[in-house]
Design a protein around this motif. Structure first.
Motif, short mmCIF file in Angstrom:
data_model
loop_
_atom_site.label_atom_id
_atom_site.label_comp_id
_atom_site.label_asym_id
_atom_site.label_seq_id
_atom_site.Cartn_x
_atom_site.Cartn_y
_atom_site.Cartn_z
N ALA A 220 -6.18 -0.16 -2.31
CA ALA A 220 -5.10 0.76 -2.68
C ALA A 220 -3.83 0.43 -1.90
O ALA A 220 -2.73 0.43 -2.46
CB ALA A 220 -5.53 2.20 -2.43
N VAL A 221 -3.97 0.14 -0.60
CA VAL A 221 -2.80 -0.23 0.22
C VAL A 221 -2.17 -1.51 -0.32
O VAL A 221 -0.95 -1.61 -0.46
CB VAL A 221 -3.20 -0.44 1.71
N ARG A 222 -3.02 -2.47 -0.64
CA ARG A 222 -2.53 -3.75 -1.18
C ARG A 222 -1.67 -3.50 -2.44
O ARG A 222 -0.59 -4.04 -2.58
CB ARG A 222 -3.74 -4.63 -1.52
N GLU A 223 -2.17 -2.63 -3.32
CA GLU A 223 -1.46 -2.34 -4.58
C GLU A 223 -0.19 -1.53 -4.32
O GLU A 223 0.86 -1.82 -4.89
CB GLU A 223 -2.40 -1.61 -5.53
N ILE A 224 -0.27 -0.54 -3.44
CA ILE A 224 0.91 0.28 -3.14
C ILE A 224 2.01 -0.58 -2.52
O ILE A 224 3.18 -0.46 -2.89
CB ILE A 224 0.52 1.47 -2.22
N PRO B 204 -14.23 6.33 -3.27
CA PRO B 204 -14.82 5.91 -4.55
C PRO B 204 -13.81 5.20 -5.46
O PRO B 204 -12.62 5.31 -5.27
CB PRO B 204 -15.28 7.23 -5.19
N ASP B 205 -14.28 4.51 -6.44
CA ASP B 205 -13.61 3.69 -7.46
C ASP B 205 -12.62 2.64 -6.96
O ASP B 205 -12.48 1.62 -7.58
CB ASP B 205 -13.06 4.46 -8.68
N MET B 206 -11.99 2.84 -5.86
CA MET B 206 -11.18 1.78 -5.25
C MET B 206 -11.01 2.15 -3.80
O MET B 206 -10.59 3.25 -3.48
CB MET B 206 -9.81 1.67 -5.91
N GLY C 133 1.09 15.81 -1.79
CA GLY C 133 -0.04 15.54 -2.66
C GLY C 133 -1.25 15.08 -1.90
O GLY C 133 -1.18 14.74 -0.72
N GLU C 134 -2.39 15.10 -2.61
CA GLU C 134 -3.65 14.62 -2.05
C GLU C 134 -4.34 13.77 -3.10
O GLU C 134 -4.18 14.03 -4.30
CB GLU C 134 -4.56 15.80 -1.69
N ALA C 135 -5.08 12.77 -2.64
CA ALA C 135 -5.85 11.92 -3.54
C ALA C 135 -7.25 11.74 -2.99
O ALA C 135 -7.43 11.69 -1.77
CB ALA C 135 -5.16 10.56 -3.69
N GLU C 136 -8.23 11.67 -3.89
CA GLU C 136 -9.63 11.53 -3.49
C GLU C 136 -10.14 10.11 -3.66
O GLU C 136 -11.26 9.81 -3.28
CB GLU C 136 -10.51 12.44 -4.35
N SER C 137 -9.34 9.23 -4.29
CA SER C 137 -9.78 7.86 -4.53
C SER C 137 -8.58 6.92 -4.44
O SER C 137 -7.43 7.36 -4.49
CB SER C 137 -10.40 7.76 -5.93
N GLY C 138 -8.87 5.64 -4.35
CA GLY C 138 -7.79 4.65 -4.29
C GLY C 138 -6.94 4.65 -5.54
O GLY C 138 -5.72 4.52 -5.47
N VAL C 139 -7.58 4.79 -6.69
CA VAL C 139 -6.85 4.79 -7.96
C VAL C 139 -5.89 5.98 -8.00
O VAL C 139 -4.71 5.84 -8.34
CB VAL C 139 -7.82 4.82 -9.17
N GLN C 140 -6.40 7.16 -7.61
CA GLN C 140 -5.55 8.36 -7.56
C GLN C 140 -4.40 8.17 -6.57
O GLN C 140 -3.28 8.61 -6.82
CB GLN C 140 -6.40 9.54 -7.09
#
Length: 120
Positions: free
Chosen positions: A65-69, A58-60, A31-38
């Motif tokens: 994102a690393v912190r949340e993951i 953008p958006d995060m 997969g690929e993501a363009e933002s932290g939320v994604q």
């Protein structure tokens, strides 16, 4: 079984470059993501073996994102990708739970070296 990777970067050319380096080394891009939320959503859905994460998105941002993951999955393996001059952010990313970092523009050998170290 090949290792599964999620690539997170807001720039499509960077996602493509990282993807090409990893696919040529036998990794599967799931997969690929363009933002932290994604990135967080896709991490939860795909459960990859490794995440490559840009810092500025953008958006995060990548650090949040690393912190949340890593909060969701303390065993998550994240490789931060930063542009030159973001050293302070790299330290913050490592404190947030990232396992290593590579600096853009990438040397394919450095990317693979970091990936192997994180996954071993």
């Amino acid at each position: 079984m090949s290792r599964r990777v999620l690539i997170c970067d807001d720039a499509i050319f960077m996602r493509t470059m990282v993807g090409d380096i990893l696919q040529q080394a036998g990794f599967e891009i799931v997969g690929e993501a363009e933002s932290g939320v994604q990135a967080i959503e896709k991490y939860q859905a795909l459960k990859p073996d490794l995440v490559t994460m840009d810092i500025v998105m953008p958006d995060m941002g990548g650090i949040d994102a690393v912190r949340e993951i890593t909060r969701l999955d303390p065993g998550a393996r994240v490789l931060m990708c930063s542009a030159m001059g973001q050293q302070a952010l790299v330290v913050e990313a490592l404190q947030a739970g990232a396992k290593d970092f590579v600096v853009k523009p990438f040397q394919p050998s450095r990317v693979l070296e970091a990936v192997e170290r994180i996954l071993s």
